[in-house]
Write an enzyme that holds these catalytic residues in place. Structure first.
Site, PDB file in Angstrom:
ATOM      1  N   HIS B  39       0.652  -1.190  -0.100  1.00 26.09           N
ATOM      2  CA  HIS B  39      -0.028  -0.080   0.049  1.00 26.09           C
ATOM      3  C   HIS B  39       0.953   1.240  -0.002  1.00 26.09           C
ATOM      4  O   HIS B  39       0.551   2.360  -0.796  1.00 26.09           O
ATOM      5  CB  HIS B  39      -0.955   0.087   1.073  1.00 26.09           C
ATOM      6  CG  HIS B  39      -2.010  -0.756   0.831  1.00 26.09           C
ATOM      7  ND1 HIS B  39      -2.379  -2.148   0.804  1.00 26.09           N
ATOM      8  CD2 HIS B  39      -3.394  -0.089   0.326  1.00 26.09           C
ATOM      9  CE1 HIS B  39      -3.888  -2.227   0.483  1.00 26.09           C
ATOM     10  NE2 HIS B  39      -4.323  -0.965   0.152  1.00 26.09           N
ATOM     11  N   LYS B 104      -9.908  -7.863   7.785  1.00 25.89           N
ATOM     12  CA  LYS B 104     -10.645  -8.201   9.166  1.00 25.89           C
ATOM     13  C   LYS B 104     -10.551  -7.044  10.102  1.00 25.89           C
ATOM     14  O   LYS B 104      -9.417  -6.600  10.046  1.00 25.89           O
ATOM     15  CB  LYS B 104     -10.148  -9.651   9.717  1.00 25.89           C
ATOM     16  CG  LYS B 104      -8.724  -9.678   9.889  1.00 25.89           C
ATOM     17  CD  LYS B 104      -8.287 -10.327  11.328  1.00 25.89           C
ATOM     18  CE  LYS B 104      -6.870 -10.652  11.242  1.00 25.89           C
ATOM     19  NZ  LYS B 104      -6.492 -10.189  12.417  1.00 25.89           N
TER      20      LYS B 104
END
Lengths: 279, 188
Positions: B39, B104
């Site tokens: 990222h 999650k």
């Protein structure tokens, strides 16, 4: 003096690292099965079912239970009548981790803290060495996931905060963690000692067979109360809401300074992996 | 009432607008993996005006760092990692057309806001079920940053990959709703 070749340590650590990641312990499987029975929320029940299926697949298909094969924590209890020969103990342990994570197709999850460059072989392990009576060497390999470790906390409370203060911090830690550390979790709590000892006690408490109470009835009572309070939060499996946020709370306690009340909370995800070997 | 929806990636606005929190989705098609280090690279590339290794519009990003594949296997264990660590990068990617993220754990308010504004969803896969989830991955190929090892960007072809809608385009949050239902203590 009993002699132990450190090459045996390497072999033992390698095998333990692989077994820990592929074969969930009987205590964990039993706790997941109990959870699947006891959980009231339909989504929570489904999560327990998936985790049992995941455990079966891991062992039978040789896929690690979790892709986070952990930072390798190794506890070495060295009998004082043992003479380790043929090399350096720490190097032998790290070599076992290197070989186990390589040959076992386990994920290498260690990196330089600033550049984030992966060390490539999952070393160095975090090794805790302790001298104990006897002529044995006990090694416990604990692959610890990053997600649950990140949700762990250490508090230096005031003595006046007492048991109520301890409970508040444990519950707060679990509440703030919410769905992040992959509930159903196991909560390891270290009370007393000092700054670093409290954290070590919390970690060590996680080595105990899942759900077995502390032998000290006073501490066992604290464990029961904490488990109830944590589960009253309603976070549930994977944070989707439910009765079982934690499968167990394990506490270890020891005396501390008259000025202090250290409390450490080490969160363990449901992929609780630890493998013990005695040489 | 929650529903089960089959999705084919890449996604359209219509695909995500029909989803509500608690819905089960079964994703098929192509998705991309990225976690912390990837990222950072992607957002740095955007800042420098460099082209990304994948088209973002309509895509699904899966937050995962798989374990190595055994010989003859597609992938190792491949469950989700905790998503909040990608929160500082996610709004930038959502603005550029990312339609869904799989991970999650909780998301930051600014990520939830970006999903509302630009029509995207956050899907939860079962954390710690890496062996089980890997069965739904049919092909895996590293397409960028191989030097990042487990953090490299993979292109995955998946079939009926199961996940639950945690945050929908209306800004709702399944975690908050679920906990409210089962909580026995007063919220602090």
């Amino acid at each position: 003096m009993r002699q132990i070749e450190v090459a045996r340590v390497t072999q033992a650590v390698k095998a333990a690292a692989i077994t820990a990641n592929y074969e969930p312990g009987a205590d964990l499987l039993a706790a997941l099965a109990r959870g699947a029975e006891a959980e009231e929320s339909p989504s929570g029940k489904e999560i327990f079912r998936q985790l049992l299926e995941n455990a079966r697949l891991a062992k039978e298909e040789r896929i690690p239970m979790c892709q986070d094969c952990g930072l390798a924590v190794v506890f070495a209890e060295v009998g004082q009548d043992v003479h380790l020969v043929g090399g350096d103990l720490d190097q032998a342990i790290n070599e076992g981790i290197r070989q186990g994570y390589g040959e076992g197709y386990l994920r290498k999850s260690l990196c330089h803290p600033l550049t984030r460059a992966n060390t490539g072989d999952n070393t160095p392990a975090v090794i805790h060495t302790e001298m104990v009576p006897g002529d044995r060497l006990k090694l416990t390999v604990v692959p610890k996931g990053g997600g649950s470790e990140n949700m762990s906390r250490l508090f230096m409370l005031k003595p006046a905060d007492g048991l109520a203060g301890i409970k508040e911090k444990v519950v707060l830690t679990v509440e703030e963690a919410g769905p992040n550390p992959c509930p159903p979790i196991i909560v390891g709590v270290g009370i007393g000692g000092n700054f670093e000892r409290a954290a070590l006690l919390a970690k060590k408490s996680l080595l105990r067979e899942l759900g077995q109470a502390n032998p000290d009835p006073e501490v066992a009572a604290i464990e029961r109360q904490l488990l109830k309070e944590v589960n009253d939060l309603g976070i549930g499996p994977q944070g989707l809401g439910g009765r079982i946020t934690a499968m167990a709370v394990h506490v270890l306690m020891q005396p501390c300074h008259i000025a202090s009340l250290p409390v450490a909370v080490n969160i363990q995800c449901h992929a609780s992996r630890h493998q013990e070997v005695v040489l | 009432m929650t529903k089960t929806v089959k999705l084919i990636a890449p996604l359209t606005d219509q695909d995500v607008l029909q989803l509500a929190i608690g819905d089960t989705v079964l994703v098929s098609g192509v998705i991309y993996t990225a976690r912390d280090a990837a990222h950072k690279r992607l957002v740095d590339m955007l800042a420098k005006g460099e082209p990304l290794p994948m088209e973002l519009a309509g895509q699904i990003m899966y937050y995962v760092g798989p374990s190595p594949a055994r010989p003859g296997r597609v992938i190792g264990a491949a469950g989700p990692t905790t998503s909040y660590r990608m929160d500082s990068y996610a709004p930038t990617l959502i603005k550029l057309g990312l339609k869904a993220m799989i991970g999650k754990g909780k998301r930051a308010p600014e990520v939830i806001e970006a999903m509302k504004t630009y029509k995207a969803v956050y899907l939860g896969a079962t954390g710690g079920a890496g062996a089980l989830i890997s069965q739904r991955i049919k092909t895996a190929e590293v397409i960028a940053f191989p030097e990042l090892g487990p953090e490299a960007v993979h292109r995955l072809e998946v079939e009926d990959f199961p996940a639950i809608v945690i945050n929908d385009c209306q800004g709702r949050d399944l975690y908050e709703q679920g906990v409210r239902e089962y909580r026995r203590t007063v919220a602090r």
